[in-house]
Design a protein around this motif. Structure first.
Motif, short mmCIF file in Angstrom:
data_model
loop_
_atom_site.label_atom_id
_atom_site.label_comp_id
_atom_site.label_asym_id
_atom_site.label_seq_id
_atom_site.Cartn_x
_atom_site.Cartn_y
_atom_site.Cartn_z
N LEU A 118 1.18 5.82 -7.41
CA LEU A 118 -0.06 6.13 -8.12
C LEU A 118 -0.74 7.34 -7.50
N ARG B 123 -6.19 4.19 -7.37
CA ARG B 123 -5.75 2.89 -7.88
C ARG B 123 -4.74 2.21 -6.95
N PHE B 124 -4.26 2.93 -5.95
CA PHE B 124 -3.29 2.33 -5.03
C PHE B 124 -3.86 1.11 -4.31
N ALA C 256 2.39 1.61 -3.50
CA ALA C 256 1.39 2.00 -4.51
C ALA C 256 0.88 3.41 -4.28
N TYR C 257 0.73 3.80 -3.01
CA TYR C 257 0.26 5.16 -2.69
C TYR C 257 1.27 6.19 -3.19
N TRP C 258 2.55 5.83 -3.11
CA TRP C 258 3.60 6.73 -3.56
C TRP C 258 3.68 6.77 -5.10
N ALA D 220 -2.73 -2.70 -4.46
CA ALA D 220 -1.70 -3.29 -3.59
C ALA D 220 -2.25 -4.46 -2.79
N LEU E 236 0.83 -1.21 0.00
CA LEU E 236 0.00 0.00 0.00
C LEU E 236 0.87 1.26 0.00
#
Length: 451
Positions: A416, A420-421, A412-414, A424, A409
């Motif tokens: 996207l 859409r994160f 993906a947060y970083w 993860a 997470l």
């Protein structure tokens, strides 16, 4: 009604497939009844109170998961240990761990709930909630918390009574609670308009109600587990609980991931993002309950056959469970990809529907692959618990419910910029599956019974 001796005989000697599905059916009924309050509350809160209230209830989840995580660890660890004793035909030892687990659960629940109520505001702040949401959260929290003591005792009784051959009794008790919850939600929220106060009372009353029904167990002449206040060797409670560490990790780590996910959604989308993900969780809850029911059934069957050193039956039960999970996973994925929007609309009223439904439907397209791997991970973690491999089971549980989801997470947060994160989550489940299968191959039934 199935007697204790019948259950013992069927677990150790009965036909594999009929025995598995007989107890799975009762486990499914019991677990669905146990968690139906969440679904029913979601339906009534979403339709009668609004998405802000739905989000407020979801923000409290990490607190309850922490409390129930310890409860699961005590209950499952103790019941698995008792199952091994019963497989070895040592009823006094099984009764001792039953008694000590119940008494320790009552003490733990009283202390933990008192602390949770005392430090309410600090806990809400730690959950990332804004002060504007505190009154909404408190309305539900202050009512539901005292009821948790009875729910924790019900949790322990659920596992031990089912182990002792009375799954019908626990299924009946939990079903009565579930039906009462529906009735009370309808009255308190739908008719009387009590909002979150009504939801809290409905949930608390209905989940405490199974306790007096389960007390009928004490009147069963054929029961193998006997309760006694005078006990020795209390460290056995902690030794048994260690074997249930994977269930503790699943519960608590799941709450931590919910906390992280809620924070990310609040930062990037706002309260409506939390509400949309809450609704998606409701749509997936039934699938996860089925997987946990299969894992629970396997623990009962395998722990006794492990005590009896019967690797052939252990393997047969595992194959049956794995085939069932594969079939259910295919069904749940098909449902999510074809009719998720109508299901989502059940939890949202007309005023809030457009934005929340659209967002929730989008989330489904990102996270449906969870069902390709989650069932396998839950099954193999339960198997490792049943054969008394707490370190390995805990490793799978920790990767499945905390380490990999949190790490994926964050990455993906970083990477996207939008919602859409959440992809993860299935990615972490897939990575965990590789580890779980590797550990299973290292601890196959034939190897486990020789150690």
């Amino acid at each position: 009604m199935t007697s204790a001796s019948d259950q013992d005989s069927q677990a150790l000697h009965g036909a594999i497939v009929p025995t598995f599905f007989k107890y799975l059916g009762l486990d499914v009924l019991g677990l669905i009844a146990m968690t139906s309050a969440m679904l029913v509350d979601g339906l009534f809160i979403g339709n009668y109170v609004g998405v802000e209230a739905l989000a407020a209830v979801n923000l409290i989840i990490p607190i309850s998961t922490l409390l129930f995580g310890v409860g699961m660890m005590l209950s499952i660890g103790g019941s698995v240990r008792a199952g091994k004793y019963l497989g070895e035909e040592d009823k006094p030892a099984a009764s001792a761990i039953f008694s000590k687990t119940l008494m320790f659960m009552a003490l733990y629940g009283a202390v933990a709930i008192s602390l949770a109520l005392t430090f309410e505001e600090a806990l809400f702040t730690g959950l990332g909630a804004s002060r504007e949401l505190f009154p909404v959260m408190s309305e539900y929290y202050r009512i539901i918390m005292p009821f948790l003591l009875a729910q924790l005792i019900v949790l322990a009784l659920y596992y031990f009574i089912r182990l002792d051959g009375y799954p019908n009794l626990v299924a009946t008790a939990l079903t009565i609670g579930a039906l009462v919850n529906i009735l009370l939600d309808y009255l308190f929220i739908g008719r009387f308009g009590w909002g979150l106060t009504g939801a809290a009372f409905a949930t608390g009353i209905s989940q405490a109600l199974p306790l007096p029904v389960m007390m009928i167990y004490w009147r069963k002449p054929g029961r193998r587990l006997r309760f006694g206040f005078r006990q020795r060797n209390w460290k056995e409670v902690f030794q048994a609980a260690y074997n249930g560490v994977s269930e503790f990790i699943n519960e608590v780590a799941g709450g931590i991931v919910v906390l992280i996910l809620n924070w990310m959604l609040l930062q990037r989308i706002g309260v409506h993002g939390v509400a949309a993900m809450t609704v998606v969780n409701y749509t997936m809850l039934l699938g996860y309950m089925m997987f946990f029911a299969i894992s629970d059934t396997i623990q009962v069957m395998i722990s006794q056959n492990f005590g009896a050193r019967n690797a052939v039956r252990m393997t047969a039960f595992l194959k049956t469970a794995a085939g069932t999970i594969a079939m259910l996973s295919a069904i749940f994925i098909t449902v999510l990809l074809t009719v998720s929007e109508p299901i989502i609309r059940l939890f949202v009223d007309e005023q809030d529907s457009a934005a929340t439904v659209a967002m929730a439907t989008e989330f489904v397209t990102y996270i449906w692959p969870l069902f390709l791997f989650a069932g396998v991970n839950i099954l193999l973690s339960g198997y490792l618990t049943a054969i008394h491999r707490p370190l390995q089971s805990g490793t799978v549980a920790l990767c499945h419910s905390l380490i990999l989801p949190a790490a994926f997470l964050a990455l993906a947060y970083w990477l996207l910029a939008d919602q859409r994160f959440v992809v993860a989550l299935p990615a972490a489940e897939a990575a965990t599956c590789i580890l779980a299968v590797a550990l299973f191959l290292w601890h196959l039934p034939a190897k486990a019974v020789r150690t």
